[in-house]
Design a protein around this motif. Structure first.
Motif: not given
Ligand SMILES: [Fe+2]
Ligand SMILES: [Fe+2]
Ligand SMILES: [Fe+2]
Lengths: 258, 334
Positions: B170-193
């Protein structure tokens, strides 16, 4: 081998590619609606897998469609920014999920056609089409194997499961004829050797469908009436709702990167 | 943590000297970091506690499909849709590994599901919160999977072999889960207001519920002491919560987001952040069934199970028919 877009008018090729892409997009969307809600955990996993394959295929078909069109539209632009009238999927794939039997029968009837179509497309005169088909057909062979197996087991299961499968079949049968109808775009891509003429797939499709349904102890409905319109953009009422959901973010926040 | 507040049936932790020889030998194996395997002797309380913990964890994985499943059909791009589908599919897989691990303790998946459906077993409180915007897909991956990792990484070393091995996968897959979430946040924080506001709002709503995932302070809990002694729990709830805060605050800063806690500040002495506790009354309300989505989440699972009964019965009937046919054919051939 001739490059398709130099020997055939781009409109017909674009039309064909959006038909392929929209089928996988809309069916992938429908299948993904089951997320977390299927009858057993193994089905949640399997359905997500099928949806993933179909979304991946969508990216390839619509990506190529955008390229062929030459107006700078990406796969995402095509998926998220066209209205229903520009969608070219078969009516079958936009049918609501219904019970799990309805979903399975829809999947099986489509898989059997999809497999024959992709097998033929491996020999396309357009190398880009052949390449996508070669990749997709491996995935779809598995989809067909899985849906056939479940149709057989549930058809030849309990009285209730048989009744549900038969009802689903009776319900969806009239949406299969559209797969084999040809229009000018189909004739143009067939003439260029890019894709098979739709009616040439019927015999092989019927053979698979008949054999699976007979093993499933299900009866093929009599009617030969075929609902049609999806391939030219005249859809059922369901597609508008699918798009309202699918396109919501792209429409509400135009030009935003996600 | 996906298993919050697991009871152990202990009123206090026994010392080695108080244990009967068999139990003492068992505890000594655990103290030596040996793994306990299914066929081996174990105290009944160890078995039942593990069933509760693994079951609760498994239920969390499958109920956890729902808040994210809520946005699969509205994912904004084909790529995001595919990533989210793959992520939620992993969660179903985690449920499967964990039910299998529980089965090795003598409880079937169907029995566990029955207890979930009847409300006798719980799943993590976090999944009773709604996912209201696309940014919530980011926040869930970043914070919820982040908190899950915090809890699950040490559990790879847990004393029960099948549970430990499930955690490794499970842990092998969880790090991908966290990364994809953080990646969504990065896109949104670098995006529009609008996007940035959505991201901040998601953090505001998910911050305290994420802190609740570790469960209330268990410094004085007998159950936790017993679980720690058995090594089916490795850190206390407060230790894990502290680690989570310390890891997450810099990540929020990097995104340019503000943690919704005016009391949050670096404490040089302890080498970690001081932070406000979540509202534990709210936590107990959610656990008691009064969270914003308890009825929807459990209702959806129960409906899926009930609606699928004919499907499961159909497959069972077919398997029986096929077995009978094979036997008949065999007899005829003889
Ligand atoms: Fe998980
Ligand atoms: Fe999770
Ligand atoms: Fe996860």
């Amino acid at each position: 081998m001739a490059q398709g877009d130099t020997t055939i008018d781009r409109t017909a090729l674009f039309e064909f590619l959006t038909r392929m892409g929209d089928n996988s997009l809309i069916l992938g969307h429908r299948v993904s609606e089951w997320c977390g809600l299927s009858p057993v955990l193994e089905e949640d996993i399997a359905l997500a897998n099928v949806a993933l394959d179909l979304i991946g295929q969508t990216q390839l078909w619509l990506g190529l469609a955008g390229e062929v069109e030459g107006k700078g539209r990406t796969a995402d632009n095509l998926a998220y920014l066209r209205d229903a009238g520009a969608f070219r999927n078969l009516l079958l794939v936009e049918r609501p999920n219904g019970d799990f039997g309805q979903t399975l029968v829809r999947q099986f009837l489509f898989d059997a056609w999809h497999f024959e179509m992709l097998t033929a497309l491996k020999k396309s005169t357009d190398a880009r089409v052949a390449e996508i088909a070669a990749k997709a057909v491996k995935e779809v062979a598995y989809h067909l194997e899985r849906s056939s197996d479940l149709i057989i087991r549930l058809g030849d299961g309990t009285d209730e499961s048989r009744a549900r499968m038969q009802a689903a079949l009776d319900d969806q049968w009239s949406y299969t004829g559209e797969m084999f109808l040809a229009d000018d775009a189909d004739r143009a891509v067939a003439a260029a050797g890019i894709a098979p003429a739709p009616d040439t797939l019927r015999a092989a499709w019927e053979k698979v469908v008949k054999s699976v349904l007979s093993e499933a102890t299900l009866t093929i409905p009599d009617g030969s009436y075929a609902h049609k319109g999806g391939k030219r953009g005249v859809h059922t009422e369901h597609l508008g709702f699918i798009l309202a959901q699918m396109q919501f973010l792209q429409r509400a926040y135009p030009g935003t990167t996600w | 943590m996906y298993a919050q507040m697991v009871k152990t049936d202990a009123d206090r932790v026994k010392t080695l000297d108080e244990m009967a020889p068999q139990e003492r030998a068992f505890q000594e194996r655990i103290d030596r970091n040996e793994k306990i395997e299914p066929k081996e002797w174990m105290p009944e309380a160890y078995r039942t506690t593990l069933i509760r913990q693994i079951g609760q964890h498994a239920h969390s994985e499958i109920v956890g499909q729902l808040p994210e499943g809520n946005w699969i059909t509205r994912a904004p791009t084909l790529e995001r849709k595919a990533i989210l589908l793959a992520k939620v599919q992993d969660e179903a897989g985690h449920g499967l590994y964990l039910y299998c691990a529980a089965e090795t303790l003598g409880v079937s998946r169907d029995e566990l599901l029955e207890k979930l459906h009847s409300g006798k077993m719980k799943y993590s409180s976090i999944f009773n919160y709604p996912t209201l915007t696309w940014a919530d897909m980011g926040a869930v991956g970043w914070l919820v999977d982040g908190a899950a990792i915090m809890n699950q990484v040490p559990l790879q070393r847990t004393s029960y072999g099948p549970y430990s091995r499930a955690m490794v996968r499970i842990c092998k897959e969880e790090s991908f889960h966290q990364r994809q979430g953080y990646d969504i946040m990065m896109k949104m924080c670098a995006g529009t207001a609008d996007q940035k506001a959505m991201a901040q709002d998601a953090l505001n709503r998910f911050w305290y519920p994420s802190l609740m995932m570790f469960g209330p302070s268990d410094a004085d809990s007998v159950h936790s002491a017993q679980s720690l002694a058995w090594k089916i729990k490795v850190d206390t709830n407060d230790e894990l919560r502290q680690k989570f805060v310390d890891q997450t605050v810099p990540q929020a800063k990097y995104l340019g987001l503000t943690i919704p806690d005016a009391e949050l500040k670096w404490n040089e002495e302890k080498g970690g952040y001081d932070f406000s506790q979540p509202d534990w009354d709210e936590f107990f309300d959610v656990i008691a069934g009064n969270g914003p989505c308890n009825k929807e989440r459990l209702g959806a699972r129960v409906k899926a199970w009930d609606d699928g009964a004919w499907y499961r019965d159909g497959l069972t009937a077919h398997a029986q028919k096929a077995a009978t046919r094979r036997t008949t054919a065999k007899i005829a051939a003889e």
